[in-house]
Design a protein around this motif. Structure first.
Motif, short mmCIF file in Angstrom:
data_model
loop_
_atom_site.label_atom_id
_atom_site.label_comp_id
_atom_site.label_asym_id
_atom_site.label_seq_id
_atom_site.Cartn_x
_atom_site.Cartn_y
_atom_site.Cartn_z
N UNK A 25 13.05 -104.09 49.15
CA UNK A 25 12.99 -105.60 49.87
C UNK A 25 13.09 -106.66 49.08
N UNK A 26 12.29 -106.64 47.85
CA UNK A 26 11.97 -107.63 46.90
C UNK A 26 13.22 -107.80 46.08
N UNK A 27 14.23 -106.92 46.14
CA UNK A 27 15.49 -106.93 45.45
C UNK A 27 16.45 -107.72 46.17
N UNK A 28 16.16 -108.08 47.32
CA UNK A 28 17.02 -108.81 48.37
C UNK A 28 16.57 -110.24 48.20
N UNK A 29 16.51 -110.67 46.81
CA UNK A 29 16.42 -112.16 46.54
C UNK A 29 17.70 -113.11 46.60
N UNK A 30 17.31 -114.24 46.18
CA UNK A 30 18.60 -115.18 46.47
C UNK A 30 19.61 -114.96 45.81
N UNK A 31 19.51 -114.42 44.37
CA UNK A 31 20.52 -114.11 43.52
C UNK A 31 21.26 -112.94 44.09
N UNK A 32 20.68 -111.82 44.78
CA UNK A 32 21.26 -110.49 45.05
C UNK A 32 22.12 -111.00 46.26
N UNK A 33 21.65 -111.77 47.23
CA UNK A 33 22.20 -112.23 48.39
C UNK A 33 23.58 -112.97 48.49
N UNK A 34 23.62 -113.76 47.26
CA UNK A 34 25.04 -114.43 46.99
C UNK A 34 26.19 -113.42 46.14
N UNK A 35 25.55 -112.53 45.72
CA UNK A 35 26.50 -111.67 44.92
C UNK A 35 26.85 -110.47 45.84
#
Length: 343
Positions: A25-35
């Motif tokens: 869940x932590x991996x779903x950060x802002x950077x991940x969400x846009x890629x």
């Protein structure tokens, strides 16, 4: 040469499951969400970990869940702050992950550790999580998931009390009339649970917030939406007639504005609404301590009311017989008030 990869993998411990969920869940950060590619991979990992959690709390179809492990998992999820992530990341999750989360949420909230419902206690200490779930009714993608999770929370009096007294509660008066029928119906189910599950909590709330609550409720009863009128009228009967709310009912039936609402609903095009309205209207009429303003309204409208009531029938066997008896008594009382009035 080692062939250990052929061995069946060792089942994960509750601590490992909680950590894996936390990390994914932590991996779903802002950077991940846009890629896009990174997001897909991260969401797959979350879904896999939720599947593991579901097996741990429900069994795999062949073996029953180990309840000690389930309790331990509930404890770990609270200890590591994973509960926050489960709620806050909900809008990003895929359909399958959300479904598994709702399933597990219901089970985890019921787990006792040392005679304490640890997840409920955690939420008590992080009440903003409830506000977040309520506001999610505005997101139709996750509204039904959040509704289920909220109703699981409302089983606990302290959590129901918080929602009733929070600024978020007034949002339900909007949510129950949302254009999406499924979301509006789900919001009404949650609204109903809040007003019927814990009698004492509700009684205290209505006593403290009588004016603002019934101002808002009147708008539901007079809504142009048939479903809203019918559901809110039925719900009003339920919580108004609860014994702990008898003082609220006594106050309600003194008010002319609410008598007028019931008189309008007696003329509704729906027979179901007419019947439900009658069951509240009769309390206004039967009240031995009717204020002068109520008597004036009844006297001025006695002919129209008598005609309305005479044409009203329940039409359900024994129930109809009782209804007819009550109706006759109410018509007689209205006539009595009219004859005695000098208005």
């Amino acid at each position: 040469m080692s062939f250990s990869f052929f061995k069946p993998s060792r089942p994960k411990t509750p601590q490992e499951v909680a950590k894996a969920i936390n990390d994914s869940l932590m991996a779903l950060d802002t950077q991940t969400v846009v890629e896009v590619r990174a997001l897909e991979k991260a969401l797959e990992e979350v879904e896999k970990n939720f599947g593991t959690m579901k097996c741990m709390v429900s069994g795999d179809g062949e073996t029953e869940p180990n309840m000690d492990q389930v309790s331990q998992l509930a404890l770990e999820i609270c200890k590591e702050g994973v509960l926050d992530l489960l709620i806050h990341k909900l809008p990003i999750l895929g359909w399958e992950a959300r479904k598994d989360l709702v399933h597990c949420w219901s089970i985890l909230l019921k787990q006792k550790v040392d005679s304490t419902y640890c997840c409920a206690e955690y939420i008590e200490n992080h009440l903003e999580l409830l506000d977040f779930l309520v506001v999610c009714y505005d997101n139709k993608e996750i509204a039904l998931n959040c509704g289920n999770m909220l109703r699981d929370c409302i089983r606990f009096p302290t959590l129901a009390k918080y929602i009733l007294e929070s600024a978020s509660f007034v949002l339900f008066f909007k949510f129950v009339e949302l254009p999406n029928f499924d979301v509006a119906s789900d919001a009404f189910s949650t609204f109903k649970d809040l007003l019927t599950k814990h009698e004492t909590v509700v009684s205290e709330f209505l006593t403290a917030h009588y004016d603002e609550f019934f101002d808002l409720y009147e708008k539901l009863l007079t809504s142009p939406n048939y479903v809203t009128r019918r559901q809110s009228l039925k719900l009003l009967s339920e919580f108004l007639l609860e014994t702990p709310n008898s003082h609220i009912m006594k106050r309600y039936i003194l008010e002319v504005r609410y008598l007028k609402v019931m008189m309008t609903l007696l003329k509704d095009s729906s027979k179901n609404i007419q019947i439900s309205a009658f069951h509240i209207f009769k309390i206004f009429v039967a009240n031995p301590n009717k204020p002068r303003e109520v008597k004036v309204i009844l006297a001025k409208n006695h002919e129209k009311l008598t005609e309305l009531l005479e044409n009203l029938s329940a039409g359900k066997g024994d129930e109809d017989e009782q209804f007819e008896e009550e109706k006759e008594l109410i018509i007689a009382e209205i006539e009595r008030v009219a004859q005695l009035s000098n208005f």
